[in-house]
Design a protein around this motif. Sequence first.
Motif, PDB file in Angstrom:
ATOM      1  N   CYS A   5       0.830  -1.206   0.000  1.00 55.72           N
ATOM      2  CA  CYS A   5       0.000   0.000   0.000  1.00 55.72           C
ATOM      3  C   CYS A   5       0.867   1.259   0.000  1.00 55.72           C
ATOM      4  CB  CYS A   5      -0.923  -0.019   1.219  1.00 55.72           C
ATOM      5  SG  CYS A   5      -1.782   1.542   1.564  1.00 55.72           S
ATOM      6  N   LEU A   6       1.932   1.259   0.792  1.00 52.89           N
ATOM      7  CA  LEU A   6       2.816   2.423   0.860  1.00 52.89           C
ATOM      8  C   LEU A   6       3.452   2.701  -0.495  1.00 52.89           C
ATOM      9  CD1 LEU A   6       4.311   4.586   2.541  1.00 52.89           C
ATOM     10  CD2 LEU A   6       6.023   2.836   3.073  1.00 52.89           C
ATOM     11  N   ASN A   7       3.931   1.668  -1.173  1.00 57.88           N
ATOM     12  CA  ASN A   7       4.548   1.865  -2.489  1.00 57.88           C
ATOM     13  C   ASN A   7       3.541   2.407  -3.499  1.00 57.88           C
ATOM     14  OD1 ASN A   7       6.916   0.907  -1.461  1.00 57.88           O
ATOM     15  ND2 ASN A   7       6.874  -1.047  -2.528  1.00 57.88           N
ATOM     16  N   MET A   8       2.322   1.867  -3.478  1.00 60.03           N
ATOM     17  CA  MET A   8       1.304   2.331  -4.424  1.00 60.03           C
ATOM     18  C   MET A   8       0.907   3.783  -4.158  1.00 60.03           C
ATOM     19  SD  MET A   8       0.833  -0.170  -6.524  1.00 60.03           S
ATOM     20  CE  MET A   8       2.622  -0.360  -6.325  1.00 60.03           C
ATOM     21  N   ARG A   9       0.747   4.133  -2.906  1.00 56.95           N
ATOM     22  CA  ARG A   9       0.365   5.508  -2.573  1.00 56.95           C
ATOM     23  C   ARG A   9       1.469   6.498  -2.961  1.00 56.95           C
ATOM     24  NH1 ARG A   9      -3.704   6.598   0.950  1.00 56.95           N
ATOM     25  NH2 ARG A   9      -3.259   8.713   0.213  1.00 56.95           N
ATOM     26  N   LEU A  10       2.707   6.114  -2.718  1.00 53.54           N
ATOM     27  CA  LEU A  10       3.823   6.999  -3.085  1.00 53.54           C
ATOM     28  C   LEU A  10       3.928   7.154  -4.595  1.00 53.54           C
ATOM     29  CD1 LEU A  10       6.541   5.738  -0.578  1.00 53.54           C
ATOM     30  CD2 LEU A  10       5.437   7.970  -0.552  1.00 53.54           C
ATOM     31  N   THR A  11       3.689   6.079  -5.335  1.00 54.02           N
ATOM     32  CA  THR A  11       3.763   6.162  -6.792  1.00 54.02           C
ATOM     33  C   THR A  11       2.670   7.066  -7.345  1.00 54.02           C
ATOM     34  OG1 THR A  11       4.690   3.924  -6.896  1.00 54.02           O
ATOM     35  CG2 THR A  11       3.748   4.806  -8.915  1.00 54.02           C
ATOM     36  N   VAL A  12       1.449   6.903  -6.843  1.00 49.74           N
ATOM     37  CA  VAL A  12       0.344   7.751  -7.303  1.00 49.74           C
ATOM     38  C   VAL A  12       0.603   9.210  -6.943  1.00 49.74           C
ATOM     39  CG1 VAL A  12      -2.106   8.243  -6.995  1.00 49.74           C
ATOM     40  CG2 VAL A  12      -1.330   5.874  -7.212  1.00 49.74           C
ATOM     41  N   GLU A  13       1.110   9.442  -5.740  1.00 54.65           N
ATOM     42  CA  GLU A  13       1.367  10.818  -5.298  1.00 54.65           C
ATOM     43  C   GLU A  13       2.487  11.462  -6.104  1.00 54.65           C
ATOM     44  OE1 GLU A  13       0.179  14.001  -2.887  1.00 54.65           O
ATOM     45  OE2 GLU A  13      -0.675  11.985  -3.147  1.00 54.65           O
ATOM     46  N   TYR A  14       3.435  10.648  -6.584  1.00 54.91           N
ATOM     47  CA  TYR A  14       4.536  11.206  -7.380  1.00 54.91           C
ATOM     48  C   TYR A  14       4.003  11.855  -8.655  1.00 54.91           C
ATOM     49  CZ  TYR A  14       8.569  11.312 -10.503  1.00 54.91           C
ATOM     50  OH  TYR A  14       9.538  11.703 -11.393  1.00 54.91           O
ATOM     51  N   PHE A  15       3.066  11.184  -9.328  1.00 56.85           N
ATOM     52  CA  PHE A  15       2.529  11.727 -10.571  1.00 56.85           C
ATOM     53  C   PHE A  15       1.512  12.840 -10.322  1.00 56.85           C
ATOM     54  CE2 PHE A  15       4.033   7.513 -11.865  1.00 56.85           C
ATOM     55  CZ  PHE A  15       4.769   7.849 -12.989  1.00 56.85           C
ATOM     56  N   LYS A  16       0.958  12.903  -9.129  1.00 63.76           N
ATOM     57  CA  LYS A  16       0.009  13.970  -8.812  1.00 63.76           C
ATOM     58  C   LYS A  16       0.697  15.238  -8.353  1.00 63.76           C
ATOM     59  CE  LYS A  16      -3.449  12.961  -6.220  1.00 63.76           C
ATOM     60  NZ  LYS A  16      -4.224  12.403  -5.085  1.00 63.76           N
ATOM     61  N   SER A  17       1.869  15.123  -7.757  1.00 66.40           N
ATOM     62  CA  SER A  17       2.538  16.274  -7.156  1.00 66.40           C
ATOM     63  C   SER A  17       3.320  17.067  -8.189  1.00 66.40           C
ATOM     64  CB  SER A  17       3.481  15.816  -6.043  1.00 66.40           C
ATOM     65  OG  SER A  17       4.467  14.952  -6.567  1.00 66.40           O
ATOM     66  N   THR A  18       3.674  18.277  -7.819  1.00 68.20           N
ATOM     67  CA  THR A  18       4.472  19.155  -8.677  1.00 68.20           C
ATOM     68  C   THR A  18       5.941  18.788  -8.565  1.00 68.20           C
ATOM     69  OG1 THR A  18       2.879  20.922  -8.261  1.00 68.20           O
ATOM     70  CG2 THR A  18       5.023  21.571  -9.190  1.00 68.20           C
ATOM     71  N   PRO A  19       6.667  18.695  -9.659  1.00 67.00           N
ATOM     72  CA  PRO A  19       8.090  18.348  -9.566  1.00 67.00           C
ATOM     73  C   PRO A  19       8.873  19.397  -8.791  1.00 67.00           C
ATOM     74  CG  PRO A  19       7.506  19.055 -11.792  1.00 67.00           C
ATOM     75  CD  PRO A  19       6.220  18.900 -11.047  1.00 67.00           C
ATOM     76  N   LEU A  20       9.977  18.971  -8.222  1.00 72.11           N
ATOM     77  CA  LEU A  20      10.797  19.864  -7.413  1.00 72.11           C
ATOM     78  C   LEU A  20      11.443  20.946  -8.260  1.00 72.11           C
ATOM     79  CD1 LEU A  20      12.588  17.272  -5.113  1.00 72.11           C
ATOM     80  CD2 LEU A  20      10.742  18.818  -4.483  1.00 72.11           C
ATOM     81  N   ASP A  21      11.709  22.068  -7.626  1.00 77.45           N
ATOM     82  CA  ASP A  21      12.409  23.173  -8.276  1.00 77.45           C
ATOM     83  C   ASP A  21      13.848  22.738  -8.560  1.00 77.45           C
ATOM     84  OD1 ASP A  21      12.848  26.715  -7.480  1.00 77.45           O
ATOM     85  OD2 ASP A  21      13.442  25.522  -9.215  1.00 77.45           O
TER      86      ASP A  21
END
Length: 643
Positions: A313-329
């Motif tokens: 579950c942790l890996n899946m949530r982190l993967t989904v959040e990666y594509f939802k979040s704004t990339p780092l400056d």
Amino acid sequence: MKATAPPAKRRRGPRLAVLALVFCSLLVPIAFLFNRFPAVYVTDERPQQEIDLPSFDHRTEFESGGSVNEVSSNSAGVIEVNAEAHNASNKISGSSKDSQNAIDDDPSSISTKPKVLPPPKIEQPVLPPPKVEQPKPEVKPVRLPVQQAEGDRVNIRPRRVQNADEVEKAKSCQLEFGSYCLWSIEHKEVMRDAVVKRLKDQLFVARSYYPSVAKLKGKEALTRELKQNIQEHERVLSESIVDADLPSFIKKKIERMDQSIARAKSCTVDCNNVDRKLRQILHMTEDEAHFHMKQSAYLYNLGVHTMPKSHHCLNMRLTVEYFKSTPLDPDDSPAHKFNIPEHRHYVILSKNVLAASVVINSTVSSCEDTENVVFHILTDAQNFYAMKHWFARNSYRESAVDVINYEQIIFENFPEFGTQLLYLPEEFRVFISNLERPTEKSRMEYLSVFSHSHFFIPEIFKDLRKVIILDNDVVVQRDLSFLWNLDMGDKVNGAVRFCGLKLGQLRNLLGRTIYDPQSCAWMSGVNVIDLDKWREHNVTENYLQLLRKFGNNDDEASLRAAALPISLLSFQHLLYPLDERLTLSGLGYDYGIKEEVAQSSASLHYNGNMKPWLELGIPDYKKYWKRFLTRDERFMDECNVSP
């Protein structure tokens, strides 16, 4: 008179089809139970390989590269390697002949063999003292049990087996079920349900006398009484497995059965028939016990080689959040530190987010200066984005974390290499026995070595000159900065040696390649790698040559089993021995390590099946790993991650 037609023959085809269908339906549950199919969520831990090494006390001669060498002791006989989790056996004793013939037939094998250099005398580095502000117990040398005197071994790993029968039983158990035997011994429960046990004993005795009594004339009443009592006992035991579930009138049933057994024993019966029946019941009970042990071992292996649902579950949530979040400056990115050779670079191969996080957190927590520390995490494509997002959300003092998709790099830069998958450090169960004194010399050890993926690290980090490779099941407890100042001379790999296993014991596995039979094996966990010397000695090229001789890319079990001879031969005479106090191994299978020994070690290596992030991990050792877990993480709370 009209003749009558003969009766038509009955068709037996449908009957046979129905019987076959019923028989197959009975075999399906059994096949499902014993078939070790891959789990849905596979962990990053590689299942242990198994090696059985019988040793001898007398001197023997064997052939190595066409020359005859003598070994004083512990020379090997037949070697057997089994892939434990996949239930696939690979007889190296037989396959080594094929590899040996392949080496003999290959005319280029002489020019491609690793360099053989005389082993120089090397001074072992001395660990720096602990920090003054946090006094710790005095550091004492922590040696592997096979390198210690008999008296010293008791202090760290006390013996559990005393006599020859127990040694043989433990040997057969571990050869068949592996580390499950160690776990089952620690979790063995004493049977407290004495009434249930008494019922079973009465049932066995009654069954053994019943056939003989039933044949006697004039004992019909006793026969009916025994049969009735046997049926009542069977009915009670089918409904109750503990004393608390037994009915209130069970005492009367026990008394009636005692009386029936006493009357049966007073009859004149053939003792041979009773003895035969008792032995039959004994064999049936042993078969049933072995069946249940197989069930338990299967569930144990399923538990240690399957990713917990919360981690998935942790890996899946982190993967989904990666594509939802704004990339780092890009201005805030520490990427400019990744290729500076003067910085201190650590390399970790991992598919487990929490494991990699603990390794990094423990390292920086024990380090005084982290400004020039860089961690490179090599992971697979499946966990790449989860790793990226986790280490973008969490910081570890001033250190920088570089997450690399290993499989993509290999696919782009080494397309000729058949296996692009990421392989973690390989672990082997090595059983070393002494044929003349089995009670004194037999032992089971766990050995971890580099996997196939480790040999491409110099090609991935072409700008770096030196790195420290950390396994993802390592916890660092002291500052490792002194390792960067080591002068390893002409050596490539700085590692803790494991002299309980020498190359001479693997002669059937190594074939006719040139090797020193007295060279010790070594352990992965904390390894100092001189990349310049690696490239100078062409270690990667030698590895590829050895892979063609020992490996089979079509069979994953054979490919992984080849990691042991390839790793040992690739770094032969290129090994720099580190102080044994640097790493304490065995925390993933050995229950006998004392707390003061674990606390005083510079690093802890959880090699073995019982990893600290699993529910089956050894409870006494989990605390050293848990204290470096990241706290107050939202995704961990949402996925109920609680190792």
